[in-house]
Design an enzyme around this catalytic site. Structure first.
Site, short mmCIF file in Angstrom:
data_model
loop_
_atom_site.label_atom_id
_atom_site.label_comp_id
_atom_site.label_asym_id
_atom_site.label_seq_id
_atom_site.Cartn_x
_atom_site.Cartn_y
_atom_site.Cartn_z
CG ASP A 191 -49.91 36.98 105.95
OD1 ASP A 191 -50.40 36.49 107.32
OD2 ASP A 191 -50.65 37.96 105.36
CE1 TYR A 232 -47.85 47.40 111.17
CE2 TYR A 232 -48.29 45.58 112.30
CZ TYR A 232 -48.00 46.10 110.87
OH TYR A 232 -47.80 45.45 109.91
CG ASP A 245 -48.67 42.05 109.54
OD1 ASP A 245 -49.48 40.83 109.43
OD2 ASP A 245 -49.38 43.25 109.60
CG ASP A 253 -32.93 43.14 103.63
OD1 ASP A 253 -32.62 42.53 104.72
OD2 ASP A 253 -32.30 43.98 103.06
CE LYS A 301 -33.13 46.78 105.96
NZ LYS A 301 -32.56 46.23 104.80
#
Ligand code: NAD
Length: 359
Positions: free
Chosen positions: A254, A138, A250, A226, A194
């Site tokens: 959620d 980001y 992020d 994942d 990852k």
């Protein structure tokens, strides 16, 4: 306890008013609490032409903690990006150096049916997601759009983390796990990355492992993002504290918040290196229900509990507030978003009063 109060937009003022009632009640109980209010977001743009006026940032910097409602509203959607309410939020996080974002996903026994998952999968769920907030793809440079030789456009971003950025958020994760272990018995951290594909993640895993060796009482595991996304809906109770980078956090936070089924119940904290923090509900400004006295103030009230726990290290007060919320739910009182058959629907204001009474 010097607390800056920033109600913001939409339902912000209504829900923050209920949390302030709790703070007043604690003050009459003897806590030394000092409150000062300022504008942020659209309200600040309307009042001062800037979603984060200097006076607000200064007040936040001079306070021990910030209590924030929410920002945003349809009427601001056409403003230039720098003037949008959300910029106020991004700038205050940056201005306060808040790099650790804590989002608990907790299912109260009374609300177990609100989840989209089967009750047996989520009853008693209590997961803490710790998301790094100031680094990663980001913020990484270079980023942008460029023209390729064949005339086609290409968009690109850069994922990056330095060792010190990983190390400081990892420490927060292990310390939170130890704090929670006092409550739940066992300290566990699952670091999500990852590392099978990304170099950034390989470094992340190496540093988290290194930091973990300083906390022998915490059980550390690693999981690919994942798989973590899948495990969160398959068997979410296997997790205690999840530590992860900005973009993975992020998405996962959620996902985890939805396991609880009630966005109006979820608090959050964003901390700096000295545990100074900004506390706010996970939800937005809900302009669709603003001004109707129907918003659920419990996420904001529970954010005050987090403030007592993490900034003021008053676990006793945090637990009192959480117990008061639970008592209120046990009494069958509900705002419209979490109501079920046989329960009593009450407004924002009455919910605040009921929690104060239980406290
Ligand atoms: P939202 O979270 O505001 O609302 C989503 C849905 O949940 C709406 O139906 C709303 O009525 C409901 N809801 C949210 N909070 C509730 C509460 N406490 N009680 C009962 N119902 C509640 O998300 P959105 O609609 O996508 O965004 C609305 C505005 O909020 C936008 O301007 C957005 O940019 C902003 N936003 C701000 C923040 C923040 O301040 N941290 C976070 C997310 C979105």
């Amino acid at each position: 306890m010097k607390i800056a109060v920033l109600p913001g937009d939409g339902i912000g003022p209504e829900i923050v008013a209920q949390a302030v009632k709790i703070l007043h009640a604690l003050r009459s109980d003897g806590l030394k609490i000092e409150l000062e209010q300022a504008h942020i977001g659209g309200a600040a743009y309307d009042a001062a032409g800037d979603p984060l006026p200097d006076a607000t940032l200064k007040l936040a910097q001079q306070s021990d903690a910030v209590l924030l409602g929410a920002v945003g509203g349809y009427q601001y959607d056409t403003l230039p990006r720098a003037m949008r309410p959300e910029q106020g939020l991004l700038r205050i996080r940056k201005g306060l150096g808040l790099f650790a974002n804590l989002r608990p996903a907790m299912v109260y026994p009374e609300l177990v049916h609100a989840s989209s998952l089967k009750p047996e999968l989520v009853s008693g769920l209590d997961v803490m997601i710790l998301r790094e907030l100031t680094g990663d793809i980001y913020f990484g440079q270079p980023r942008g759009m460029r023209k390729l030789e064949n005339g086609e456009r290409q968009g690109f971003d850069t994922m990056l983390y330095s060792e010190s950025e990983i190390r400081r958020v990892a420490h927060v994760g292990f310390q939170i796990a130890m704090k929670r272990a006092g409550l739940n018995g066992m300290a566990k951290v699952c670091s999500v990355d990852k590392a099978n594909v990304l170099d950034t993640s390989m470094l992340w895993r190496e540093i988290v492992t290194e930091v973990g060796s300083e906390y022998p009482q915490v059980v550390l595991s690693h999981m690919y993002v994942d798989n973590a996304a899948m495990q969160l809906v398959r068997a979410p109770k296997q997790f205690d504290v999840i530590v992860t980078g900005n973009i993975f956090g992020d998405i996962l936070s959620d996902e985890a918040s939805m396991l609880t089924g009630s966005i109006g119940m979820l608090p959050s904290a964003s901390l700096d290196a000295n545990n100074k923090g900004l506390y706010e509900p996970c939800h937005g400004s809900a302009p669709d229900i603003a001004g109707k006295n129907i918003a659920n103030p419990l996420a904001t009230i529970l954010s005050v509990a987090m403030m007592m726990r993490y900034t003021f290290t008053r676990e006793d007060v945090a637990q009192r507030i959480e117990a008061a919320v639970r008592t209120t739910l046990q009494r069958g009182l509900r705002t419209a978003d979490i109501v079920e058959a046989g329960m009593k629907t009450i407004g924002t204001d009455m919910m605040g009063d009921a929690v104060v009474q239980a406290l």
